[in-house]
Design an enzyme around this catalytic site. Structure first.
Site, PDB file in Angstrom:
ATOM      1  N   LYS A   9       0.844  -1.206   0.000  1.00 28.40           N
ATOM      2  CA  LYS A   9       0.000   0.000   0.000  1.00 28.40           C
ATOM      3  C   LYS A   9       0.875   1.249   0.000  1.00 28.40           C
ATOM      4  O   LYS A   9       0.638   2.185  -0.766  1.00 28.40           O
ATOM      5  CB  LYS A   9      -0.889  -0.004   1.237  1.00 28.40           C
ATOM      6  N   ASN A  10       1.898   1.246   0.839  1.00 30.17           N
ATOM      7  CA  ASN A  10       2.690   2.472   1.043  1.00 30.17           C
ATOM      8  C   ASN A  10       3.731   2.716  -0.045  1.00 30.17           C
ATOM      9  O   ASN A  10       4.457   3.695   0.016  1.00 30.17           O
ATOM     10  CB  ASN A  10       3.329   2.452   2.438  1.00 30.17           C
ATOM     11  N   CYS A  35      -5.206  12.005  12.685  1.00 30.12           N
ATOM     12  CA  CYS A  35      -5.921  10.727  12.661  1.00 30.12           C
ATOM     13  C   CYS A  35      -5.727  10.091  14.036  1.00 30.12           C
ATOM     14  O   CYS A  35      -5.136  10.685  14.933  1.00 30.12           O
ATOM     15  CB  CYS A  35      -5.390   9.823  11.552  1.00 30.12           C
ATOM     16  N   ARG A  95      -0.229  14.277  12.700  1.00 25.69           N
ATOM     17  CA  ARG A  95       0.188  14.100  11.302  1.00 25.69           C
ATOM     18  C   ARG A  95       0.417  15.433  10.573  1.00 25.69           C
ATOM     19  O   ARG A  95      -0.191  15.719   9.544  1.00 25.69           O
ATOM     20  CB  ARG A  95      -0.823  13.245  10.535  1.00 25.69           C
ATOM     21  N   ASP A 127       4.686   0.603  12.046  1.00 27.02           N
ATOM     22  CA  ASP A 127       3.490  -0.066  11.515  1.00 27.02           C
ATOM     23  C   ASP A 127       3.372  -1.514  11.966  1.00 27.02           C
ATOM     24  O   ASP A 127       2.366  -2.160  11.676  1.00 27.02           O
ATOM     25  CB  ASP A 127       3.492  -0.017   9.977  1.00 27.02           C
ATOM     26  N   ARG A 179      -8.508  -1.041   4.608  1.00 21.20           N
ATOM     27  CA  ARG A 179      -7.710  -0.006   3.935  1.00 21.20           C
ATOM     28  C   ARG A 179      -6.314  -0.516   3.607  1.00 21.20           C
ATOM     29  O   ARG A 179      -5.651  -0.017   2.700  1.00 21.20           O
ATOM     30  CB  ARG A 179      -7.581   1.229   4.850  1.00 21.20           C
TER      31      ARG A 179
HETATM   32  C1  EPZ Z   1       4.026   6.886   6.172  1.00 14.39           C
HETATM   33  O1  EPZ Z   1       3.242   7.899   6.770  1.00 14.39           O
HETATM   34  C2  EPZ Z   1       3.143   5.659   6.102  1.00 14.39           C
HETATM   35  N1  EPZ Z   1       1.986   5.934   5.260  1.00 14.39           N
HETATM   36  C3  EPZ Z   1       2.685   5.262   7.515  1.00 14.39           C
HETATM   37  O2  EPZ Z   1       1.925   4.059   7.401  1.00 14.39           O
HETATM   38  C4  EPZ Z   1       3.929   4.977   8.361  1.00 14.39           C
HETATM   39  O3  EPZ Z   1       3.531   4.682   9.678  1.00 14.39           O
HETATM   40  C5  EPZ Z   1       4.844   6.210   8.356  1.00 14.39           C
HETATM   41  O4  EPZ Z   1       5.178   6.574   6.996  1.00 14.39           O
HETATM   42  C6  EPZ Z   1       6.141   5.960   9.109  1.00 14.39           C
HETATM   43  O5  EPZ Z   1       6.820   4.879   8.550  1.00 14.39           O
HETATM   44  C7  EPZ Z   1       2.136   5.915   3.907  1.00 14.39           C
HETATM   45  O6  EPZ Z   1       3.219   5.700   3.390  1.00 14.39           O
HETATM   46  C8  EPZ Z   1       0.908   6.187   3.096  1.00 14.39           C
HETATM   47  P1  EPZ Z   1       6.041  10.300   8.319  1.00 14.39           P
HETATM   48  P2  EPZ Z   1       3.786   9.426   6.802  1.00 14.39           P
HETATM   49  O7  EPZ Z   1       5.897  11.551   7.540  1.00 14.39           O
HETATM   50  O8  EPZ Z   1       4.521   9.719   5.540  1.00 14.39           O
HETATM   51  C9  EPZ Z   1       6.173  13.566  11.722  1.00 14.39           C
HETATM   52  C10 EPZ Z   1       0.127   2.622   7.772  1.00 14.39           C
HETATM   53  O9  EPZ Z   1      -0.332   2.077   8.792  1.00 14.39           O
HETATM   54  N2  EPZ Z   1       6.069  14.532  10.618  1.00 14.39           N
HETATM   55  O10 EPZ Z   1       7.305   9.495   8.177  1.00 14.39           O
HETATM   56  O11 EPZ Z   1       2.673  10.309   7.166  1.00 14.39           O
HETATM   57  C11 EPZ Z   1       4.867  12.835  11.945  1.00 14.39           C
HETATM   58  O12 EPZ Z   1       4.022  13.592  12.789  1.00 14.39           O
HETATM   59  C12 EPZ Z   1       0.546   4.073   7.830  1.00 14.39           C
HETATM   60  O13 EPZ Z   1       0.294   2.041   6.661  1.00 14.39           O
HETATM   61  C13 EPZ Z   1       6.205  15.896  10.899  1.00 14.39           C
HETATM   62  O14 EPZ Z   1       6.410  16.292  12.047  1.00 14.39           O
HETATM   63  O15 EPZ Z   1       4.820   9.331   8.017  1.00 14.39           O
HETATM   64  C14 EPZ Z   1       5.301  11.545  12.589  1.00 14.39           C
HETATM   65  O16 EPZ Z   1       5.466  11.751  13.969  1.00 14.39           O
HETATM   66  C15 EPZ Z   1       0.336   4.684   9.198  1.00 14.39           C
HETATM   67  N3  EPZ Z   1       6.104  16.786   9.884  1.00 14.39           N
HETATM   68  C16 EPZ Z   1       6.665  11.281  11.952  1.00 14.39           C
HETATM   69  O17 EPZ Z   1       7.082  12.519  11.365  1.00 14.39           O
HETATM   70  C17 EPZ Z   1       5.864  16.386   8.590  1.00 14.39           C
HETATM   71  O18 EPZ Z   1       5.795  17.254   7.697  1.00 14.39           O
HETATM   72  C18 EPZ Z   1       6.644  10.215  10.858  1.00 14.39           C
HETATM   73  O19 EPZ Z   1       5.771  10.642   9.858  1.00 14.39           O
HETATM   74  C19 EPZ Z   1       5.726  15.005   8.331  1.00 14.39           C
HETATM   75  C20 EPZ Z   1       5.841  14.102   9.352  1.00 14.39           C
END
Ligand code: EPZ
Length: 421
Positions: free
Chosen positions: A22-23, A118, A123, A306, A398
């Site tokens: 998915k990701n 969420c 996020r 995850d 999902r």
């Molecule tokens: C991706 O989400 C995945 N989703 C998530 O999978 C996964 O948990 C996550 O990466 C971490 O590996 C998809 O790829 C669609 P991040 P993403 O930006 O990109 C902070 C699942 O269950 N952050 O790496 O949103 C954020 O708050 C889902 O399949 C900022 O502060 O994750 C978090 O604490 C859940 N500012 C951390 O970074 C930003 O601009 C990691 O978020 C962006 C992120």
């Protein structure tokens, strides 16, 4: 609405096929917007609710889409008709934010409804927007929307304060049509980033360093559609790996490149699991009582956040006290109260959860609060005495292709039943 009924106590036996990730599929689908002509052909696309939402979103933007009814999707993005993602689509799937980078690069403008938080956290997307600004875009936020504009993006040297997966992907896509070279320092290194990089490379982008913390992208004036296969879903694979271990089953899982799961395999072996890494597959065999372990979630190649809820369900069956530290998301313990209602002994203090085991789990009705929490509750149901009902199963659909079919094929007693029952 439906719920899952699980009757626990059966060891899982057999083979489980791993679907496309998915990701990886979501950013690659978004990247198809970059192609000014030609057709993209994406293989091994998982048929998931989130993928359907992304395809709907691309169609509203003018992308012509065809599917072969299985797992191949054809996309032509030569005539885009819009640059906006409306609230109702972004609200259904926060990964819609991934269209910002491609739209900004392709059309010079992108406007999306601010993705809300969420269940697992607020996020924010500040790192995405910081990247767009560095590439020369004017970014404004107001009335629940974020807008980015730039007649022409220019390459930049960007340092990410956190190795955000989404921010890395959005900046990679925006930089693909920027003039000059972009360097992303402290980039995310997940396998899904590398998969996206392979697709961008096939479209004509000169991109290096994917899978490391430093990615270099030399932008092109024009990109064309390309063929790309989506990699197998390592989180799905590891979810079934843990289900097999918890039920003392004998299961092969594939296709999956075990190097995507080094940290998870290492921690599960530390807990006493018998895991063999074969040619493009994993093999689990019964290994007797599990031992408690300590684990913290980290960006790749650390232990994946995850898999944290699923590991917690497994550790309720391990002998001793396990300490789980969730360092990635600020609120990813919503599965704890549900597991405790099944008899788990878990204490949460801020971002740490102490799991005492082995706990005798008994079936009851529990609610999935997010995708991976739902998976954790299913795993708990597989070892609980009696019947467990998992509600809010739309979360699970999902991210897991045909999870009921795949579990039934392994001998699990799992049924989808009407909510009213
Ligand atoms: C991706 O989400 C995945 N989703 C998530 O999978 C996964 O948990 C996550 O990466 C971490 O590996 C998809 O790829 C669609 P991040 P993403 O930006 O990109 C902070 C699942 O269950 N952050 O790496 O949103 C954020 O708050 C889902 O399949 C900022 O502060 O994750 C978090 O604490 C859940 N500012 C951390 O970074 C930003 O601009 C990691 O978020 C962006 C992120």
């Amino acid at each position: 609405m439906t719920k899952l009924r699980i009757r626990g106590g059966r060891p899982l036996v057999g083979h489980v096929p791993v679907s496309g990730a998915k990701n990886a599929a979501l950013p690659i689908l978004a990247a198809s917007l970059l192609a000014g002509d030609g057709e993209s052909r994406l293989l091994s696309v998982p048929w998931l609710n989130d993928v359907v939402v992304m395809l709907d979103l691309l169609q509203t933007l003018g992308v012509e889409i065809e599917t072969d009814g299985a797992n191949t999707v054809y996309l032509r993005a030569g005539n885009l008709s819009g640059c906006e993602a409306p609230y109702e689509l972004v609200n259904r799937m926060r990964a819609s934010v991934l269209i910002m980078g491609p739209l900004l690069a392709r059309l010079g403008r992108a406007r999306i409804s601010l993705p809300g938080g969420c269940a697992i956290g607020s996020r924010p997307i500040d790192l995405h927007l910081k990247g767009f600004t560095a590439l020369g875009a004017d970014v404004t936020v107001g009335h629940g929307f974020v807008e980015a504009e730039a007649p022409q993006l220019r390459g930049a040297h960007i340092y990410l304060d956190y190795p955000s997966v989404g921010a890395t992907e959005n900046i990679m896509m925006a930089a693909s049509l920027a003039t000059g070279t972009t360097i992303i320092e402290n980039a995310a290194a997940e396998p899904e980033i590398t998969n996206l990089g392979m697709y961008l490379n096939n479209m004509g982008v000169d991109i290096r360093g994917c899978g490391t913390d430093r990615i270099e992208i030399r932008g092109m004036e024009h990109l064309k559609g390309a063929t790309q296969t989506i990699i197998p879903d390592r989180i799905e694979a590891a979810t079934y790996l843990m289900a097999a271990i918890m039920t003392q089953g004998q299961v092969t899982i594939g296709p999956i490149d075990s190097c995507y799961l080094h940290s998870a395999i290492a921690k599960l072996r530390e807990a006493g699991a018998d895991i063999e890494t074969g040619e493009d597959q994993l093999i689990v065999r019964p290994a007797g009582p599990l031992r408690s372990i300590d684990v913290q979630t980290l960006p790749y190649p650390g232990f994946p956040t995850d898999l944290q809820p699923q590991l917690m369900a497994l550790l309720t069956q391990a002998h001793g006290a396990s300490l789980i530290t969730e360092t990635v998301f600020e609120n990813r313990f919503l599965h704890v109260p549900e597991l405790c209602r099944m008899g788990a002994e878990i204490k949460v203090i801020e971002r740490r959860a102490l799991v005492r085991g082995p706990a005798r789990l008994t079936g009851t009705t529990v609610a999935a609060t997010d995708l991976r929490a739902g998976a954790a509750l299913i795993l708990a149901g597989l070892v609980a005495e009696g019947e467990t009902y998992v509600t809010e199963t739309y979360h699970i659909n999902r991210g897991y292709v045909k999870i009921v079919d795949k579990l039934q094929a392994l001998g699990a007693d799992v049924e989808q039943v009407p909510e009213a029952d």
